[in-house]
Design a protein around this motif. Structure first.
Motif, PDB file in Angstrom:
ATOM      1  N   SER A   1      -2.328   5.445  -2.641  1.00 15.29           N
ATOM      2  CA  SER A   1      -3.545   4.647  -2.498  1.00 15.29           C
ATOM      3  C   SER A   1      -4.655   5.374  -1.744  1.00 15.29           C
ATOM      4  CB  SER A   1      -3.228   3.337  -1.770  1.00 15.29           C
ATOM      5  OG  SER A   1      -2.880   3.606  -0.416  1.00 15.29           O
TER       6      SER A   1
ATOM      7  N   ARG B   1      -1.885  -3.372   6.647  1.00 13.36           N
ATOM      8  CA  ARG B   1      -1.448  -2.717   5.401  1.00 13.36           C
ATOM      9  C   ARG B   1      -0.006  -2.240   5.586  1.00 13.36           C
ATOM     10  NH1 ARG B   1      -6.158   0.466   5.782  1.00 13.36           N
ATOM     11  NH2 ARG B   1      -7.963  -0.403   4.691  1.00 13.36           N
TER      12      ARG B   1
ATOM     13  N   THR C   1       0.859  -1.179   0.000  1.00 15.38           N
ATOM     14  CA  THR C   1       0.000   0.000   0.000  1.00 15.38           C
ATOM     15  C   THR C   1       0.895   1.228   0.000  1.00 15.38           C
ATOM     16  OG1 THR C   1      -1.676  -1.167   1.287  1.00 15.38           O
ATOM     17  CG2 THR C   1      -1.831   1.234   1.207  1.00 15.38           C
TER      18      THR C   1
ATOM     19  N   GLU D   1      -4.999   5.035   1.430  1.00 18.05           N
ATOM     20  CA  GLU D   1      -5.250   4.213   2.613  1.00 18.05           C
ATOM     21  C   GLU D   1      -4.069   4.294   3.577  1.00 18.05           C
ATOM     22  OE1 GLU D   1      -8.051   0.599   1.170  1.00 18.05           O
ATOM     23  OE2 GLU D   1      -5.976   0.485   0.465  1.00 18.05           O
TER      24      GLU D   1
ATOM     25  N   TYR E   1       3.863  -0.834   3.645  1.00 18.49           N
ATOM     26  CA  TYR E   1       4.610  -0.354   2.474  1.00 18.49           C
ATOM     27  C   TYR E   1       6.070  -0.748   2.629  1.00 18.49           C
ATOM     28  CZ  TYR E   1       7.363   2.350  -0.720  1.00 18.49           C
ATOM     29  OH  TYR E   1       8.272   2.680  -1.690  1.00 18.49           O
TER      30      TYR E   1
END
Length: 515
Positions: free
Chosen positions: A25, A57, A21, A27, A59
């Motif tokens: 996004s 989520r 993510t 989010e 990254y």
């Protein structure tokens, strides 16, 4: 990461299943910071489980291996996004010896970051003592043909480092890296900085439901529930109000305390100008250095200022061994025993010249214990002979002076061939100076910073000491920072900036013209 490792990574089914993510996004997510060589245990085991079982989520730069030239922009953009709510780092031996992971951690911790109080660490066992001997380069500041971003990495690292060391609790990191002397960073110094920055909650990683839930998932759900895709909007506030962990188990404390209250947008680093090495000679040129300490070390070394190889000259004297010499600097202890057995060392004195392939080990030998090379140079224990050391012909004449030079305060700058004429702005240490190099007057510009005072500042740089007190009274200087531009004798101002007496003609050779 080599091509084979990258291919293995890209073919791993769990790695391919990980969903990233990013800031685009919209989010919320957690930034994952890890050493690339640890990808299997971090990504395909821990992060995979956090995503598949707990719906976290996350990254991380999934294309790092193929897009190394843009990783600086990638990590700063995704860490500084308002959607990035926490920083999850994985401390192992690879992590604490990597300039890339240190750069990410410093960026999260710097005073301008909204993540500075939302940092969570997962810790693996680290043999910190073993890493004391890791004096190889991390790669920072080393030109790499296959890494076109190396210069950008260096500038960003120096910016983040200088920003973080201003925080009182982290000011000690300055002892292990000095961008003004040498932009390169050794692995052992990197780990010393990491040891200072590492969170205090050091519960080791355990592959159990209890660990995941009590030490990762629950703390994140309390601080930033929106990073979990299965958390319904109406339950987020309830989760934030929970304060006691289940089963009486104490959850890890984020580095810095509670979550930051406000978001801050990314501010690009100001232009960083390259700083010449401490030597006014060309890089790679061998010259003589003096190593002198209050512990009794008094040696002369031939060294080029950057490589590992050096030669210790006959007549050099080492300090007595510290109580923990054999454990804190085992490689130096082993080398010393070998030199004694070979007859090169007689007691503490070198009776022959000796070529050493690791100057860091030799400095530990001469010191009688483990020390940091940048700290010894910055503390002027290790100095070029012509910049304050004594000559090899009189090796005992300067014993106990700790490398301090004594140059008259009224010294006038000498005329030097090929000096650029006209007035320009130059970068010198942490100061900006406007001057014509062919004159002996200069202006130190507002915002410039002086170094800490040496023990002999008041005696061997009396004019600079007196000037500093006057400037503080006039509110031109405060807390070692110039609040206004100030013009005076270059020799006096350079002494003030250095916190001790220096040779102005030699120091001005280190000036780097501002572009």
């Amino acid at each position: 990461m080599n091509q084979r490792e990258n291919e293995e990574r890209m073919m791993n089914p769990k790695y391919k299943d990980l969903t990233v993510t990013s800031c685009e996004s919209g989010e919320e997510y957690v930034f994952i910071s890890y050493r690339g060589s640890s990808w299997k245990k971090v990504l395909t085991k821990i992060v995979y489980r956090l995503q598949q079982q707990y719906h976290l989520r996350i990254y991380f730069d999934k294309n790092f291996a193929s897009e190394t030239n843009v990783w600086i922009e990638q990590f700063t953009r995704n860490m500084d996004s308002k959607n990035c709510k926490a920083f999850l780092c994985f401390f192992d031996e690879g992590y604490v010896t990597s300039y890339a992971t240190l750069l990410e951690l410093m960026h999260a911790m710097n005073p301008q970051s909204k993540l500075s109080k939302s940092i969570y660490a997962i810790n693996f066992p680290i043999d910190w003592d073993k890493l004391d001997e890791s004096d190889y380069s991390t790669g920072l500041g080393v030109p790499e043909p296959d890494n076109p971003a190396w210069g950008k990495e260096l500038k960003r690292f120096q910016y983040e480092f200088n920003l973080l060391k201003k925080k009182k609790e982290y000011e000690n990191i300055e002892a292990y890296y000095d961008p003004e002397f040498n932009p390169k960073l050794r692995a052992c110094d990197c780990k010393d900085i990491m040891a200072i920055l590492q969170p205090q909650n050091k519960r080791d990683y355990s592959d159990t439901d209890e660990f995941y839930e009590q030490f990762i998932v629950e703390p994140l759900k309390k601080a930033c529930p929106g990073v979990f895709s299965d958390v319904l909007p109406e339950t987020k506030q309830d989760l934030k109000e929970e304060t006691e962990p289940a089963n009486g188990i104490t959850a890890p404390i984020p580095l810095g305390g509670q979550k930051a209250k406000t978001d801050s947008e990314y501010h690009p680093a100001p232009a960083v100008h390259p700083i010449l090495p401490v030597s006014d000679s060309a890089p790679g040129q061998v010259r003589e250095w003096t190593y002198s300490t209050k512990k009794g070390a008094n040696a002369h070394i031939l060294w080029d200022g950057s490589s590992r190889n050096c030669k210790v000259l006959k007549g050099s004297v080492a300090a007595k061994e510290s109580d923990k010499f054999a454990t804190s600097a085992p490689a130096a202890k082993k080398l010393k025993d070998r030199l004694v057995s070979q007859g090169i060392l007689n007691g503490l004195t070198f009776i022959e010249d000796y070529d050493c392939d690791k100057i860091a080990t030799m400095i530990n030998l001469l010191n009688g214990g483990s020390v940091s090379m940048p700290a010894e140079i910055k503390g002027r224990n290790l100095v070029p002979a012509e910049d304050g050391g004594n000559s090899a012909d009189d090796i005992s004449s300067n014993a106990g002076t700790d490398g301090e030079a004594s140059v008259p305060e009224s010294e006038t700058l000498a005329e030097t061939d090929n000096q650029p004429s006209g007035e320009h702005v130059y970068i010198y240490k942490n100061a900006r100076i406007r001057c014509d190099l062919n004159t002996n007057v200069c202006t130190v510009l507002k915002g410039s910073k002086t170094q800490g005072e040496s023990p002999k500042f008041a005696t061997n740089a009396q004019g600079a000491k007196k000037l500093k007190e006057e400037l503080k009274q006039k509110r031109i200087m405060e807390n070692d920072i110039f609040l206004e531009d100030y013009t005076d004798s270059m020799a006096k101002l350079l002494n003030l900036i250095n916190g001790g007496s220096v040779s102005a003609p030699k120091e001005k050779m280190k000036f780097m013209r501002e572009s």
